[in-house]
Design a protein around this motif. Structure first.
Motif, PDB file in Angstrom:
ATOM      1  N   GLN A  24       0.827  -1.202   0.000  1.00 17.59           N
ATOM      2  CA  GLN A  24       0.000   0.000   0.000  1.00 17.59           C
ATOM      3  C   GLN A  24       0.863   1.255   0.000  1.00 17.59           C
ATOM      4  N   ASP A  26       0.320   5.961  -0.880  1.00 14.37           N
ATOM      5  CA  ASP A  26      -0.606   7.080  -0.737  1.00 14.37           C
ATOM      6  C   ASP A  26      -1.243   7.612  -2.014  1.00 14.37           C
ATOM      7  N   ASN A  94      -3.155   3.416  -3.253  1.00 13.68           N
ATOM      8  CA  ASN A  94      -4.020   3.333  -2.078  1.00 13.68           C
ATOM      9  C   ASN A  94      -5.419   2.904  -2.510  1.00 13.68           C
TER      10      ASN A  94
END
Length: 135
Positions: A24, A26, A94
């Protein structure tokens, strides 16, 4: 032996691709990831039915060798390796649950790829067992 090597290569490639998708970060790079996974899905849906087709098996005289089924397997391995490299070069997403392509959409397409890969791997393993045992 050929089927076992093939299964091992596909399983290894699949694990690497799956691990890259799990990370993951951003930003939402789902469109890029979707393109990569959809391209792999397209290759899988063309090549895997070829491997299981009666015509391919008849050309192979009911045996697996590099001149018939082996070429198709090599194409699959190349497709998985290309997807792995492309995913590794794509910033991790994300994701999104509302903007297409959603996380769910990508995971469904990827699950379809993995299902096909496992289905053909199972077919190849059974075929090898039948050839080796003489059924």
């Amino acid at each position: 032996m050929f089927a076992l090597r093939t299964f091992s290569a596909l399983a290894t490639a699949a694990v690497v691709v799956a691990n890259i998708l799990r990370m993951q970060q951003d930003n939402n790079t789902n469109p890029y990831i979707n393109h990569i996974v959809s391209t792999l899905d397209g290759v899988v849906h063309v090549v895997m039915p070829n491997i299981r087709s009666p015509t391919m098996l008849l050309q192979a005289n009911q045996t697996d060798d590099d001149s018939t089924i082996g070429a198709q397997i090599n194409y699959l391995i190349t497709a998985f390796n290309t997807a792995r490299s492309a995913l590794a070069a794509t910033p991790v997403s994300n994701g999104s649950t509302v903007i297409f392509p959603t996380n769910d959409h990508i995971s469904i397409v990827f699950a379809d790829v993995m299902s096909y890969a496992l289905n053909v791997s199972s077919f190849m393993r059974k075929k090898c067992m039948n050839d080796c045992i003489g059924f």
